[in-house]
Motif scaffolding. Structure first.
Motif, PDB file in Angstrom:
ATOM      1  N   UNK A   1       0.531  -1.596  -0.200  1.00  0.00           N
ATOM      2  CA  UNK A   1      -0.215  -0.026   0.321  1.00  0.00           C
ATOM      3  C   UNK A   1       1.252   1.028  -0.441  1.00  0.00           C
ATOM      4  N   UNK A   2       1.829   0.961   0.824  1.00  0.00           N
ATOM      5  CA  UNK A   2       2.645   1.953   0.867  1.00  0.00           C
ATOM      6  C   UNK A   2       4.438   1.943  -0.018  1.00  0.00           C
ATOM      7  N   UNK A   3       4.540   3.074  -0.937  1.00  0.00           N
ATOM      8  CA  UNK A   3       5.613   3.154  -1.375  1.00  0.00           C
ATOM      9  C   UNK A   3       6.752   4.319  -0.886  1.00  0.00           C
ATOM     10  N   UNK A   4       8.572   3.856  -0.437  1.00  0.00           N
ATOM     11  CA  UNK A   4       8.891   5.054  -0.279  1.00  0.00           C
ATOM     12  C   UNK A   4      10.213   5.318  -1.368  1.00  0.00           C
ATOM     13  N   UNK A   5      10.393   6.488  -1.639  1.00  0.00           N
ATOM     14  CA  UNK A   5      11.309   6.986  -2.791  1.00  0.00           C
ATOM     15  C   UNK A   5      12.078   8.107  -2.087  1.00  0.00           C
ATOM     16  N   UNK A   6      13.009   8.203  -3.188  1.00  0.00           N
ATOM     17  CA  UNK A   6      14.065   9.394  -2.853  1.00  0.00           C
ATOM     18  C   UNK A   6      14.314  10.614  -3.870  1.00  0.00           C
ATOM     19  N   UNK A   7      14.615  11.408  -3.707  1.00  0.00           N
ATOM     20  CA  UNK A   7      15.107  12.274  -5.127  1.00  0.00           C
ATOM     21  C   UNK A   7      16.840  13.084  -4.842  1.00  0.00           C
ATOM     22  N   UNK A   8      17.681  12.611  -4.750  1.00  0.00           N
ATOM     23  CA  UNK A   8      18.459  12.791  -3.978  1.00  0.00           C
ATOM     24  C   UNK A   8      19.003  14.400  -4.171  1.00  0.00           C
ATOM     25  N   UNK A   9      18.955  14.966  -5.994  1.00  0.00           N
ATOM     26  CA  UNK A   9      19.113  15.917  -6.263  1.00  0.00           C
ATOM     27  C   UNK A   9      17.634  16.676  -5.940  1.00  0.00           C
ATOM     28  N   UNK A  10      16.865  16.622  -5.249  1.00  0.00           N
ATOM     29  CA  UNK A  10      16.685  17.616  -4.667  1.00  0.00           C
ATOM     30  C   UNK A  10      16.251  17.621  -3.337  1.00  0.00           C
ATOM     31  N   UNK A  11      17.073  16.265  -2.644  1.00  0.00           N
ATOM     32  CA  UNK A  11      17.659  16.495  -0.756  1.00  0.00           C
ATOM     33  C   UNK A  11      15.543  16.090  -0.331  1.00  0.00           C
ATOM     34  N   UNK A  12      15.382  15.407  -1.110  1.00  0.00           N
ATOM     35  CA  UNK A  12      14.182  14.520  -0.448  1.00  0.00           C
ATOM     36  C   UNK A  12      13.762  13.804  -1.114  1.00  0.00           C
ATOM     37  N   UNK A  13      13.216  12.705   0.470  1.00  0.00           N
ATOM     38  CA  UNK A  13      12.759  11.376   0.636  1.00  0.00           C
ATOM     39  C   UNK A  13      10.834  11.469   0.573  1.00  0.00           C
ATOM     40  N   UNK A  14       9.960  10.617  -0.132  1.00  0.00           N
ATOM     41  CA  UNK A  14       8.978  10.670  -0.053  1.00  0.00           C
ATOM     42  C   UNK A  14       7.555   9.401   0.052  1.00  0.00           C
ATOM     43  N   UNK A  15       7.032   9.653   0.915  1.00  0.00           N
ATOM     44  CA  UNK A  15       5.928   8.131   1.006  1.00  0.00           C
ATOM     45  C   UNK A  15       4.684   8.077   0.450  1.00  0.00           C
ATOM     46  N   UNK A  16       4.755   7.449  -0.575  1.00  0.00           N
ATOM     47  CA  UNK A  16       3.439   7.737  -0.948  1.00  0.00           C
ATOM     48  C   UNK A  16       2.536   6.250  -0.374  1.00  0.00           C
ATOM     49  N   UNK A  17       1.167   6.772   0.153  1.00  0.00           N
ATOM     50  CA  UNK A  17       0.524   5.944   0.324  1.00  0.00           C
ATOM     51  C   UNK A  17      -1.372   5.887   0.151  1.00  0.00           C
ATOM     52  N   UNK A  18      -1.334   4.745  -0.173  1.00  0.00           N
ATOM     53  CA  UNK A  18      -2.546   4.222  -1.029  1.00  0.00           C
ATOM     54  C   UNK A  18      -3.554   3.146  -0.260  1.00  0.00           C
ATOM     55  N   UNK A  19      -4.655   3.608  -0.759  1.00  0.00           N
ATOM     56  CA  UNK A  19      -5.834   2.728   0.363  1.00  0.00           C
ATOM     57  C   UNK A  19      -5.299   2.958   2.324  1.00  0.00           C
ATOM     58  N   UNK A  20      -5.529   3.407   2.382  1.00  0.00           N
ATOM     59  CA  UNK A  20      -4.926   4.146   3.512  1.00  0.00           C
ATOM     60  C   UNK A  20      -6.569   3.813   4.444  1.00  0.00           C
ATOM     61  N   UNK A  21      -6.163   3.382   5.723  1.00  0.00           N
ATOM     62  CA  UNK A  21      -7.301   2.723   6.729  1.00  0.00           C
ATOM     63  C   UNK A  21      -7.145   3.809   8.518  1.00  0.00           C
ATOM     64  N   UNK A  22      -8.556   3.206   8.585  1.00  0.00           N
ATOM     65  CA  UNK A  22      -8.384   4.395   9.831  1.00  0.00           C
ATOM     66  C   UNK A  22      -6.743   3.535  10.347  1.00  0.00           C
ATOM     67  N   UNK A  23      -6.525   2.501  10.625  1.00  0.00           N
ATOM     68  CA  UNK A  23      -5.030   2.274  11.829  1.00  0.00           C
ATOM     69  C   UNK A  23      -4.058   3.084  11.004  1.00  0.00           C
TER      70      UNK A  23
ATOM     71  N   UNK B   1       4.004  15.075  10.811  1.00  0.00           N
ATOM     72  CA  UNK B   1       3.191  15.141   9.820  1.00  0.00           C
ATOM     73  C   UNK B   1       2.136  14.685  10.576  1.00  0.00           C
ATOM     74  N   UNK B   2       1.132  15.001  10.764  1.00  0.00           N
ATOM     75  CA  UNK B   2      -0.298  14.019  11.118  1.00  0.00           C
ATOM     76  C   UNK B   2      -1.345  13.690  10.313  1.00  0.00           C
ATOM     77  N   UNK B   3      -0.863  12.815  10.485  1.00  0.00           N
ATOM     78  CA  UNK B   3      -2.604  12.137   9.214  1.00  0.00           C
ATOM     79  C   UNK B   3      -3.308  11.509   9.559  1.00  0.00           C
ATOM     80  N   UNK B   4      -4.636  11.659   9.133  1.00  0.00           N
ATOM     81  CA  UNK B   4      -5.856  10.982  10.092  1.00  0.00           C
ATOM     82  C   UNK B   4      -6.629  10.531   9.239  1.00  0.00           C
ATOM     83  N   UNK B   5      -6.683   9.242   8.646  1.00  0.00           N
ATOM     84  CA  UNK B   5      -7.757   8.483   8.553  1.00  0.00           C
ATOM     85  C   UNK B   5      -9.307   8.415   9.138  1.00  0.00           C
ATOM     86  N   UNK B   6     -10.042   8.211   8.590  1.00  0.00           N
ATOM     87  CA  UNK B   6     -11.535   8.723   8.475  1.00  0.00           C
ATOM     88  C   UNK B   6     -11.966   6.922   8.340  1.00  0.00           C
ATOM     89  N   UNK B   7     -12.974   6.989   8.673  1.00  0.00           N
ATOM     90  CA  UNK B   7     -13.663   5.786   8.322  1.00  0.00           C
ATOM     91  C   UNK B   7     -14.912   5.636   7.768  1.00  0.00           C
TER      92      UNK B   7
END
Length: 125
Positions: free
Chosen positions: A67-89, A119-125
């Motif tokens: 469901x989640x994918x981590x990636x990075x762009x070293x040219x931008x000094x940034x790391x990402x977390x793509x979160x799909x199919x999020x669940x309340x948990x 950073x806060x992530x809130x998933x509502x049911x």
């Protein structure tokens, strides 16, 4: 001392998606493995995902695998977390962290030495 700044959190319905970003200061970003952790109220901080310095190797907690994918762009000094199919948990404060090594050997909280403010992530049911 590196500074890590997370962004992209918010409120989303179950089944939705969010992409978190973590911007790092300094010129040595590409020399270190990076990780994402999360902490829900009343619970300990837990590992979510990690990525090696080059991005060639990634690691996931069983609870987010597929469901989640981590990636990075070293040219931008940034790391990402793509979160799909999020669940309340998945609701938690998500933290970006830097490991003082190029590769990921273990994924404990103590294995990562520099942390963002979260950073806060809130998933509502």
């Amino acid at each position: 001392q590196v500074q890590l700044v997370e962004s992209g959190g918010g409120l989303v319905q179950a089944g939705g998606s969010l992409r978190l970003s973590c911007a790092a200061s300094g010129r040595t970003f590409s020399s270190y493995a990076m990780g994402w952790f999360r902490q829900a109220p009343g619970k300990e901080r837990e590992f979510v995902a990690a990525i090696s310095w080059s991005g060639a190797s990634t690691y996931y907690a069983d609870s987010v695998k597929g469901r989640f994918t981590i990636s990075r762009d070293n040219a931008k000094n940034t790391v990402y977390l793509q979160m799909n199919s999020l669940k309340p948990e998945d609701t938690a404060v998500y933290y970006c962290a830097r490991r003082a090594a190029k590769v990921v050997v273990t994924t404990g909280v103590a294995d990562f030495g520099s942390w963002g403010q979260g950073t806060q992530v809130t998933v509502s049911s």
